[in-house]
Scaffold this active site. Structure first.
Site, PDB file in Angstrom:
ATOM      1  CE1 TYR A  95      34.371  42.066  41.990  1.00 22.70           C
ATOM      2  CE2 TYR A  95      34.999  42.827  44.678  1.00 22.70           C
ATOM      3  CZ  TYR A  95      35.451  42.229  43.311  1.00 22.70           C
ATOM      4  OH  TYR A  95      36.180  40.740  43.528  1.00 22.70           O
TER       5      TYR A  95
ATOM      6  CE  LYS B   8      43.520  38.927  29.133  1.00 25.40           C
ATOM      7  NZ  LYS B   8      44.772  37.608  29.111  1.00 25.40           N
TER       8      LYS B   8
ATOM      9  CG  ASP C 242      47.290  36.608  31.124  1.00 20.12           C
ATOM     10  OD1 ASP C 242      47.662  37.762  31.516  1.00 20.12           O
ATOM     11  OD2 ASP C 242      46.971  36.159  30.459  1.00 20.12           O
TER      12      ASP C 242
ATOM     13  CG  ASP D 263      38.202  41.144  45.858  1.00 23.04           C
ATOM     14  OD1 ASP D 263      39.266  40.526  46.440  1.00 23.04           O
ATOM     15  OD2 ASP D 263      37.552  40.339  45.248  1.00 23.04           O
TER      16      ASP D 263
ATOM     17  CG  ASP E 145      42.790  37.725  49.054  1.00 24.52           C
ATOM     18  OD1 ASP E 145      42.716  38.492  49.479  1.00 24.52           O
ATOM     19  OD2 ASP E 145      42.128  36.779  49.325  1.00 24.52           O
TER      20      ASP E 145
END
Ligand code: NAD
Length: 351
Positions: free
Chosen positions: A141, A189, A221, A245, A249
């Site tokens: 970001y 990852k 994942d 992020d 959620d």
């Protein structure tokens, strides 16, 4: 203890849920003999409406000197068409940046009586109580270079982290794990990304300073899948900005209503506490907003900003007692709901 709490009610349901949290904090002060001073300042649409920028200088100054900040929500459809610096939401990014809030803590737990409120089978959800620790000021970001090529045919974002950035967020996660079930799952990852390989190496180094905490690593994942299949298996999830992020959620969604979820954003100076939800203009002013996200954020404020752990647990127990007595707002008990103000009064009375 003497403490100054800066309240930033903001927009929509923000003022309603912040008033609820203030009522509970006042009950805590009375029961435990603390001297909390409450100040209030404008942010978001409430500031724009007065001709001020979304994050006025006075608000920022008050935040810098307060013991902690409790924010409601920002966002007002009236200002949706403005340019991005004049939008209420610009205040959120601004205050996070100015206070250097690099650690975002988002707990997600199943409250007693709400086992059936989420999308999972109650027996899968039972016992779920996790904390997502998300890095908030680095990664994809913020990384440079970024942008869309002038010919519009390509675009780039950069995921980058330095060792100190990873170290400081990892320490936050391990410190938090020590107050919980002493397990950290670091999510990355590393099978594809070099940044993740550095992340994994640094987190493993930091773990050496916390021999009492168990560390495991999981690919993002696999983590997304396991959150839906076995959410109760997680204690602390430590991860970088983008993965955090998304996963936080997902974690929030599985425990039921958005209105239940609190958060803390911590940095080197003043910390900020806010419910995860937005300003919910569709239900503003109707006394139906769920105040638990804000009240549980106040509990996090007591724990993380003021080190008042017993007081924080008292607030959480009062929330649990109210819910298990079958009292809740429309989003969690649609058949027989109580209003925002009544929920706040019930939880405050339980302190
Ligand atoms: P939202 O979180 O405001 O609402 C999403 C849905 O959840 C709505 O149906 C709403 O009624 C419901 N909801 C939210 N909080 C609730 C509560 N406490 N009790 C019961 N129901 C609740 O998200 P949105 O509708 O996408 O955004 C509305 C505005 O909020 C936008 O302007 C957006 O930019 C802003 N926003 C602000 C924040 C923040 O301040 N941190 C976060 C997200 C969105």
């Amino acid at each position: 203890m003497n403490a100054t709490v800066l309240l930033l009610p903001g927009d929509g349901i923000g003022p309603e849920v912040v008033a609820a949290a203030e009522q509970v904090l006042r009950a805590v002060a009375a029961r435990f003999n603390h001297n909390f001073t409450f100040q209030s300042a404008l942010i978001g649409g409430s500031a724009l409406r007065k001709g001020l920028p979304p994050l006025p200088d006075d608000t920022l100054d008050a935040a810098r000197t307060a013991s902690a900040v409790l924010l409601g929500a920002v966002g007002d459809p009236e200002f949706d068409k403005g340019d991005s610096s004049r939008r209420p939401e610009a205040a959120l990014l601004g205050i996070r940046r100015e206070l250097q809030l690099y650690a975002n803590l988002r707990p997600a737990r199943v409250w007693p009586g709400l086992e059936a409120a989420g999308p999972l089978k109650p027996e899968v959800l039972a016992g779920t109580d996790m904390l997502v620790v998300r890095e908030l000021t680095g990664g994809l970001y913020y990384g440079e270079p970024r942008g869309i090529a002038p010919d519009g045919r390509s675009a780039v974002n950069t995921m980058s982290y330095t060792r100190p950035e990873i170290e400081r967020i990892a320490r936050r996660a391990f410190d938090a794990a020590r107050t919980r079930r002493k397990r950290v799952t670091s999510v990355d990852k590393a099978n594809v990304l070099e940044v993740s390989r550095l992340w994994r190496a640094v987190v493993t180094d930091v773990a050496n300073d916390y021999p009492d905490v168990t560390l495991d690593h999981m690919l993002v994942d696999a983590c997304a899948m396991k959150l839906a299949l076995a959410p109760a298996s997680f204690d602390v999830i430590l991860t970088e900005n983008l993965f955090g992020d998304i996963l936080s959620d997902e974690a929030g969604a599985i425990v039921g209503s958005l209105g239940l979820l609190p958060s803390a954003s911590l940095g080197a100076g003043t910390s900020l506490f806010e419910p995860v939800h937005g300003s919910a203009p569709d239900i503003a002013g109707k006394d139906i907003a769920n105040p638990i996200g804000a009240i549980a954020s106040a509990a996090m404020l007591l724990r993380h900003a003021l080190s008042l752990n017993d007081e924080a647990s008292t607030v959480e127990r009062a929330i649990a007692r109210t819910l298990s007595a079958g009292r809740g707002t429309r989003d969690v008990f649609p058949a027989n709901p109580v209003g925002t103000r009544e929920m706040a009064a019930s939880i405050a009375a339980g302190i």
